[in-house]
Design a protein around this motif. Structure first.
Motif, PDB file in Angstrom:
ATOM      1  N   MET A 249     -14.132   3.100  -4.122  1.00 19.62           N
ATOM      2  CA  MET A 249     -13.548   3.958  -3.076  1.00 19.62           C
ATOM      3  C   MET A 249     -14.427   4.040  -1.829  1.00 19.62           C
ATOM      4  N   GLU A 250     -15.750   3.949  -1.982  1.00 17.43           N
ATOM      5  CA  GLU A 250     -16.656   4.062  -0.817  1.00 17.43           C
ATOM      6  C   GLU A 250     -16.422   2.921   0.174  1.00 17.43           C
ATOM      7  N   GLN A 251     -15.750   1.841  -0.256  1.00 20.27           N
ATOM      8  CA  GLN A 251     -15.581   0.678   0.632  1.00 20.27           C
ATOM      9  C   GLN A 251     -14.205   0.600   1.292  1.00 20.27           C
ATOM     10  N   VAL A 252     -13.267   1.476   0.890  1.00 24.27           N
ATOM     11  CA  VAL A 252     -11.883   1.277   1.347  1.00 24.27           C
ATOM     12  C   VAL A 252     -11.716   1.364   2.857  1.00 24.27           C
TER      13      VAL A 252
ATOM     14  N   VAL B 264      -5.194  -0.626   3.254  1.00 20.46           N
ATOM     15  CA  VAL B 264      -5.061  -0.057   1.900  1.00 20.46           C
ATOM     16  C   VAL B 264      -3.580   0.205   1.625  1.00 20.46           C
ATOM     17  N   ILE B 265      -3.157  -0.059   0.368  1.00 18.66           N
ATOM     18  CA  ILE B 265      -1.739   0.172   0.034  1.00 18.66           C
ATOM     19  C   ILE B 265      -1.553   1.451  -0.772  1.00 18.66           C
TER      20      ILE B 265
ATOM     21  N   ARG C  42       3.679   1.979   1.262  1.00 17.98           N
ATOM     22  CA  ARG C  42       3.040   2.353   2.533  1.00 17.98           C
ATOM     23  C   ARG C  42       1.748   1.562   2.658  1.00 17.98           C
ATOM     24  N   LEU C  43       1.377   1.268   3.899  1.00 12.80           N
ATOM     25  CA  LEU C  43       0.064   0.655   4.136  1.00 12.80           C
ATOM     26  C   LEU C  43      -0.633   1.421   5.248  1.00 12.80           C
ATOM     27  N   VAL C  44      -1.950   1.482   5.156  1.00 13.00           N
ATOM     28  CA  VAL C  44      -2.716   2.122   6.223  1.00 13.00           C
ATOM     29  C   VAL C  44      -3.978   1.300   6.473  1.00 13.00           C
ATOM     30  N   GLU C  45      -4.274   1.072   7.745  1.00 11.04           N
ATOM     31  CA  GLU C  45      -5.426   0.245   8.122  1.00 11.04           C
ATOM     32  C   GLU C  45      -6.675   1.102   8.248  1.00 11.04           C
ATOM     33  N   LYS C  46      -7.700   0.718   7.533  1.00 15.60           N
ATOM     34  CA  LYS C  46      -9.032   1.330   7.601  1.00 15.60           C
ATOM     35  C   LYS C  46      -8.988   2.866   7.564  1.00 15.60           C
ATOM     36  N   PRO C  47      -8.394   3.442   6.485  1.00 16.90           N
ATOM     37  CA  PRO C  47      -8.370   4.913   6.401  1.00 16.90           C
ATOM     38  C   PRO C  47      -9.742   5.455   6.002  1.00 16.90           C
ATOM     39  N   PRO C  48     -10.075   6.696   6.421  1.00 19.61           N
ATOM     40  CA  PRO C  48     -11.256   7.332   5.847  1.00 19.61           C
ATOM     41  C   PRO C  48     -11.056   7.449   4.334  1.00 19.61           C
ATOM     42  N   MET C  49     -12.141   7.402   3.576  1.00 27.56           N
ATOM     43  CA  MET C  49     -12.038   7.395   2.113  1.00 27.56           C
ATOM     44  C   MET C  49     -11.147   8.530   1.600  1.00 27.56           C
ATOM     45  N   GLU C  50     -11.285   9.728   2.184  1.00 24.91           N
ATOM     46  CA  GLU C  50     -10.541  10.900   1.696  1.00 24.91           C
ATOM     47  C   GLU C  50      -9.037  10.722   1.894  1.00 24.91           C
ATOM     48  N   GLN C  51      -8.656   9.890   2.866  1.00 25.68           N
ATOM     49  CA  GLN C  51      -7.215   9.741   3.143  1.00 25.68           C
ATOM     50  C   GLN C  51      -6.632   8.458   2.554  1.00 25.68           C
TER      51      GLN C  51
ATOM     52  N   THR D  82      -7.049  -2.894  -1.732  1.00 25.24           N
ATOM     53  CA  THR D  82      -7.241  -3.270  -0.324  1.00 25.24           C
ATOM     54  C   THR D  82      -6.621  -4.626  -0.010  1.00 25.24           C
ATOM     55  N   VAL D  83      -6.115  -4.722   1.213  1.00 31.93           N
ATOM     56  CA  VAL D  83      -5.496  -5.966   1.684  1.00 31.93           C
ATOM     57  C   VAL D  83      -6.585  -7.033   1.772  1.00 31.93           C
ATOM     58  N   PHE D  84      -6.327  -8.154   1.094  1.00 29.09           N
ATOM     59  CA  PHE D  84      -7.394  -9.126   0.839  1.00 29.09           C
ATOM     60  C   PHE D  84      -7.449 -10.246   1.873  1.00 29.09           C
TER      61      PHE D  84
END
Ligand code: G1P
Length: 272
Positions: free
Chosen positions: A159-162, A167-168, A182-191, A197-199
């Protein structure tokens, strides 16, 4: 189907090595990293590879052009294996389009819209090598099972690297396959909605290409491919193939590039 390889980035993590040499031309064992990615695309059913280049990175085009004088010299000296390797690189079916401004990965992919037309397409990010060339084939199978759905490869990370990745959010539908909600680009870990992760391997519909035309800057002020993937979910399905860390070797940092050289060297020797 065509495979797109975005290659217009600045390679800033590798400066000063990448001041005059594109990062895609850095060597892994015996060839530039981008050659592995081109070969993977062609081995996976792509009939042509289209590199999205910047106009400054001419070395990439030189590498994929024929070098008859060099080949002839090598042959005259009895170095046929090397001549064959030079011939092979120059004969790979590669073409080029240009990204004239560094506006993000989504923008880079959109630069190829004329060559893609109304067909599905692969996107292969050049930072990772997939040594066994099986990932895109499996993604195509999943797409075929779901009426031509979009398919992306995802890698579980701590999780520290997401926050470094797309992220999906989704739900598992079979062993190793998720349906993406849903996908989100470079979210903070908490969110982050998950640690998947998209590879860097995508099989996408032409609708994604259309949506990129009106995409707005997202994370980091860049036009993000991830945002267009999230937008297409309102209209189309997407599945995620969960991969293993051993399926892909990263070359995106000096440390992982060195490690990948060692691992590929060991692998190529084991194969001989
Ligand atoms: C890009 C994508 C990101 C993906 C990553 C994989 O980010 O935008 O979604 O997870 O590649 O390497 P970049 O590494 O270009 O910041």
């Amino acid at each position: 189907m065509k495979a797109l390889i975005p290659a217009a980035g600045m390679g800033s993590r590798f400066l000063p090595a990448t001041k005059a040499v594109p990062k895609e031309m850095l060597m892994v064992v015996d060839r530039p990293v981008i050659q592995y990615v081109v070969e993977e695309g062609l081995a996976s059913g792509a009939d042509e590879v289209v590199i999205i280049n910047s106009r400054e990175k001419k070395a990439i085009e030189d590498h994929f052009s024929p070098s008859p004088a060099l080949e002839a010299t090598l042959r005259s000296r009895g170095k046929d294996a090397r001549a064959d390797a030079v011939h092979h690189a120059g004969a790979l079916p590669v073409s080029f389009v240009y990204q004239d401004e560094p506006l993000g990965l989504g923008h880079a992919v959109r630069c190829a819209h004329d060559v893609i037309g109304n067909e599905p397409f692969f996107v292969l990010l050049g930072d990772v090598i997939v040594p066994d060339n099986k990932m895109l084939v499996r993604m195509k199978e999943i797409s075929d099972q779901h009426d031509g759905a979009n398919v992306i490869a995802v890698l579980p990370v701590p999780m520290e690297q997401v926050s470094r990745f797309g992220v999906i959010d989704g739900a598992q539908v079979e062993d190793g396959v998720w349906k993406v909600n849903r996908l989100v680009e470079k979210p903070p870990m908490e969110q982050a909605p998950s640690n998947l992760t998209v590879f860097g391997r995508y099989l996408l519909s032409p609708r994604v290409m259309e949506l990129l035309a009106s995409a707005k800057p997202g994370a980091g002020g860049e036009i993000q491919l991830t945002d267009a993937l999230d937008a297409v979910l309102k209209e189309e399905e997407m599945y995620a193939l969960v991969i293993d860390p051993e399926d892909g070797f990263d070359t995106g940092t000096v440390e992982t590039w060195l490690d990948t050289n060692n691992r590929m060297y060991a692998r190529m020797h084991a194969a001989q």
